[in-house]
Design an enzyme around this catalytic site. Structure first.
Site, PDB file in Angstrom:
ATOM      1  N   TYR A   1      39.542  47.375  53.230  1.00  0.00           N
ATOM      2  CA  TYR A   1      40.475  47.038  54.311  1.00  0.00           C
ATOM      3  C   TYR A   1      41.525  46.094  53.763  1.00  0.00           C
ATOM      4  O   TYR A   1      41.208  45.134  53.061  1.00  0.00           O
ATOM      5  CB  TYR A   1      39.726  46.371  55.471  1.00  0.00           C
ATOM      6  CG  TYR A   1      40.636  45.939  56.603  1.00  0.00           C
ATOM      7  CD1 TYR A   1      41.242  46.891  57.418  1.00  0.00           C
ATOM      8  CD2 TYR A   1      40.879  44.588  56.846  1.00  0.00           C
ATOM      9  CE1 TYR A   1      42.077  46.502  58.460  1.00  0.00           C
ATOM     10  CE2 TYR A   1      41.705  44.199  57.894  1.00  0.00           C
ATOM     11  CZ  TYR A   1      42.305  45.153  58.701  1.00  0.00           C
ATOM     12  OH  TYR A   1      43.132  44.760  59.731  1.00  0.00           O
TER      13      TYR A   1
ATOM     14  N   ASP B   1      43.610  42.736  46.143  1.00  0.00           N
ATOM     15  CA  ASP B   1      43.607  42.127  47.472  1.00  0.00           C
ATOM     16  C   ASP B   1      42.446  41.141  47.513  1.00  0.00           C
ATOM     17  O   ASP B   1      41.295  41.520  47.727  1.00  0.00           O
ATOM     18  CB  ASP B   1      43.462  43.206  48.552  1.00  0.00           C
ATOM     19  CG  ASP B   1      43.434  42.591  49.947  1.00  0.00           C
ATOM     20  OD1 ASP B   1      43.406  41.344  50.049  1.00  0.00           O
ATOM     21  OD2 ASP B   1      43.439  43.355  50.928  1.00  0.00           O
TER      22      ASP B   1
ATOM     23  N   LYS C   1      42.995  33.945  54.348  1.00  0.00           N
ATOM     24  CA  LYS C   1      41.716  33.331  54.723  1.00  0.00           C
ATOM     25  C   LYS C   1      41.561  31.898  54.166  1.00  0.00           C
ATOM     26  O   LYS C   1      42.147  30.992  54.726  1.00  0.00           O
ATOM     27  CB  LYS C   1      40.569  34.274  54.386  1.00  0.00           C
ATOM     28  CG  LYS C   1      40.745  35.593  55.192  1.00  0.00           C
ATOM     29  CD  LYS C   1      39.558  36.492  55.299  1.00  0.00           C
ATOM     30  CE  LYS C   1      39.799  37.555  56.371  1.00  0.00           C
ATOM     31  NZ  LYS C   1      39.904  38.922  55.902  1.00  0.00           N
TER      32      LYS C   1
HETATM   33  C1  LIG Z   1      41.050  39.942  56.317  1.00  0.00           C
HETATM   34  C2  LIG Z   1      41.593  40.798  55.264  1.00  0.00           C
HETATM   35  C3  LIG Z   1      42.924  41.266  55.310  1.00  0.00           C
HETATM   36  C4  LIG Z   1      43.815  41.070  56.482  1.00  0.00           C
HETATM   37  O1  LIG Z   1      44.111  39.723  56.691  1.00  0.00           O
HETATM   38  P1  LIG Z   1      44.665  39.286  58.151  1.00  0.00           P
HETATM   39  O2  LIG Z   1      44.955  37.840  57.983  1.00  0.00           O
HETATM   40  O3  LIG Z   1      43.556  39.591  59.117  1.00  0.00           O
HETATM   41  O4  LIG Z   1      45.870  40.110  58.410  1.00  0.00           O
HETATM   42  C5  LIG Z   1      43.405  41.960  54.215  1.00  0.00           C
HETATM   43  N1  LIG Z   1      42.635  42.210  53.161  1.00  0.00           N
HETATM   44  C6  LIG Z   1      41.356  41.800  53.087  1.00  0.00           C
HETATM   45  C7  LIG Z   1      40.541  42.090  51.860  1.00  0.00           C
HETATM   46  C8  LIG Z   1      40.791  41.088  54.149  1.00  0.00           C
HETATM   47  O5  LIG Z   1      39.501  40.723  54.080  1.00  0.00           O
END
Ligand SMILES: *Cc1c(COP(=O)(O)O)cnc(C)c1O
Length: 439
Positions: A146, A241, A269
């Site tokens: 994701y 990511d 995060k």
């Molecule tokens: C949480 C997450 C996102 C999205 O971040 P948001 O701040 O919710 O838009 C993208 N990539 C990864 C790996 C994530 O865990």
């Protein structure tokens, strides 16, 4: 006293009158596990407190950011000071340079970094940049990874391993999804086949180096290195990511842990310390294409917001002040996982226990889990029984089999012992469920 969520149930019904599904992000609605989501009144340290008066040991940590625990006094103290200086200026501050410096020191692959407001914005912007830099359109992602909710990445696999993607949501045009190719994680041959067919057109491969959004999956030995050498040989950019894994699996993220240097990195995060922050960065020659240094447009009214920068700086500083922070939190997490696994084994369950640093997950299957297909073999009904039994005993896990759990620095030995004991009672309910339903 019996576990009750009466007030939360009323609050949820009221919320649904004004908000789609009653929540501002879908997983919060408990749709995967059923039942009522507790409405949270406050959080402190390792604990969440709901409006019904229930207290929980929290292993969600706002889905990853709260690595120091909730309402850390130094973070909230610095926020309180910052708030009196105004909450947004739309003009440069010293705080933005400070957080950017901390990020580039932790992630040597990020020579320049741009702050945004979410992980979604970070991956969206990194893709635009990769397409501009390579002058190519196609993107490769991995099933079950994701990267946020923008069009290019809300894509699932087409039929067959090397076909182009199809939209994963109504509202995403086929013409956009068609630029995205999806392959299974940990399958280097599938990725090599995609490169053989489309290699010269692939702008970027975007990957969660430690996937944490289909439960927690570990990269097989040398897998990330092979991904890296494939992208390099085709002139494709490798985007890590690390929105979840950055400052989580190690201070320098998965790229430090596994010794890989991606071209671009996305963060979020933990770097926001619980406030909305994302970031993307990489080598200077790529990042200097971003406006106003270069022609690739990307902007944000609240980007680099002083409160968000303050929380991020305080969080990173507090982490680096603790000697062996990641060794300690990893050892604590390993002890918890070993304890839960022993409880499962006492009932004859040979579930899959995965852990990387302070991230962990139990897949309710006796088969190895290494990609999305194998993760999907988990017994979701059994997980849901376990989940609700834990919740009723005051342990708050992510409300889905396909979520990772997060340890914080604030969790105590007593929290861990209580969680292990609760898991024993929860596995007993799973065993009862199997007796009634399977045999
Ligand atoms: C949480 C997450 C996102 C999205 O971040 P948001 O701040 O919710 O838009 C993208 N990539 C990864 C790996 C994530 O865990």
């Amino acid at each position: 006293m019996a576990f009750k969520l009466d007030k939360s149930a009323m609050a949820f019904a009221e919320a649904k009158r004004y908000i789609p599904g009653g929540v501002n992000s879908p997983v919060r609605s408990f749709r995967g596990v059923g039942g009522t989501p507790p409405f949270i009144a406050k959080a402190l340290g390792s604990r969440l407190y709901d409006i019904d008066g229930n207290e929980y040991i929290d292993y969600v940590g706002s889905w990853g950011p709260m690595i120091l625990g909730h309402a850390h006094p130094e973070v909230t103290g610095e926020l309180a000071e910052a708030i009196n200086k105004g909450t947004s200026y739309g003009a440069p501050t010293l705080l933005e340079t400070e957080l950017a410096r901390l990020v580039t020191e932790a992630f040597p692959s990020m020579e320049l970094v741009r702050m945004v407001n979410s992980g979604t914005e970070a991956t969206m912007s990194a893709l635009r940049l990769a397409r501009a830099y390579t002058k190519r359109n196609k993107i490769v992602k991995f099933a079950g990874c994701y990267h946020g909710h923008h069009d290019s990445l809300l894509v699932k696999a087409g039929s067959g391993a090397t076909t182009l993607g199809v939209p994963d949501s109504p509202g995403v045009p086929d013409s956009i999804a068609g630029h995205t190719i999806t392959v299974e994680y940990n399958d280097i041959n599938a990725l090599a086949a995609v490169f053989e067919r489309y290699g010269e057109d692939i702008a970027a491969v975007i990957i969660e180096p430690v996937p944490g959004n289909m439960g927690l999956i570990l990269p097989q030995p040398e897998y990330l290195a092979k991904v890296s050498s494939l992208t390099e040989s085709y002139g494709t950019l490798l985007i890590f990511d690390e929105v979840m894994s950055g400052f989580r699996v190690a201070y320098g993220g998965a790229q430090e842990l596994y010794g890989i240097t991606p071209d671009l990195t996305c963060l979020g995060k933990v770097i926001g310390g619980g406030l909305p922050v994302g970031a993307y960065g990489g080598a200077k020659d790529i990042m200097e294409l971003v406006a106003p240094a270069g022609p690739v447009y990307q902007a944000g009214t609240l980007s680099g917001n002083p409160l968000a920068m303050t929380a991020g700086i305080a969080t990173l500083r507090l982490i680096s002040e603790v000697p062996d922070f990641y060794e300690k939190i990893g050892a604590k997490t390993a002890a918890l996982c070993a304890g839960i696994q022993a409880q499962a084994q006492a009932f004859g369950f040979s579930f899959q226990f995965h852990q990387v640093g302070s991230m962990f997950c139990t897949f309710f299957t006796d088969q190895p889990v290494y990609d999305y297909i194998s993760a999907k073999r988990s017994d979701v009904a059994a997980f849901n029984i376990f989940f609700h039994a834990m919740l009723e005993q005051g342990v708050y896990l992510g409300p889905s089999q396909f979520e990772a759990a997060f340890m914080s620095d604030a969790h105590t030995g007593a929290d861990i012992d209580a969680t292990i004991a609760a898991s024993g009672k929860a596995f007993a309910k799973v065993a009862e469920f199997y007796r009634k339903n399977k045999h």
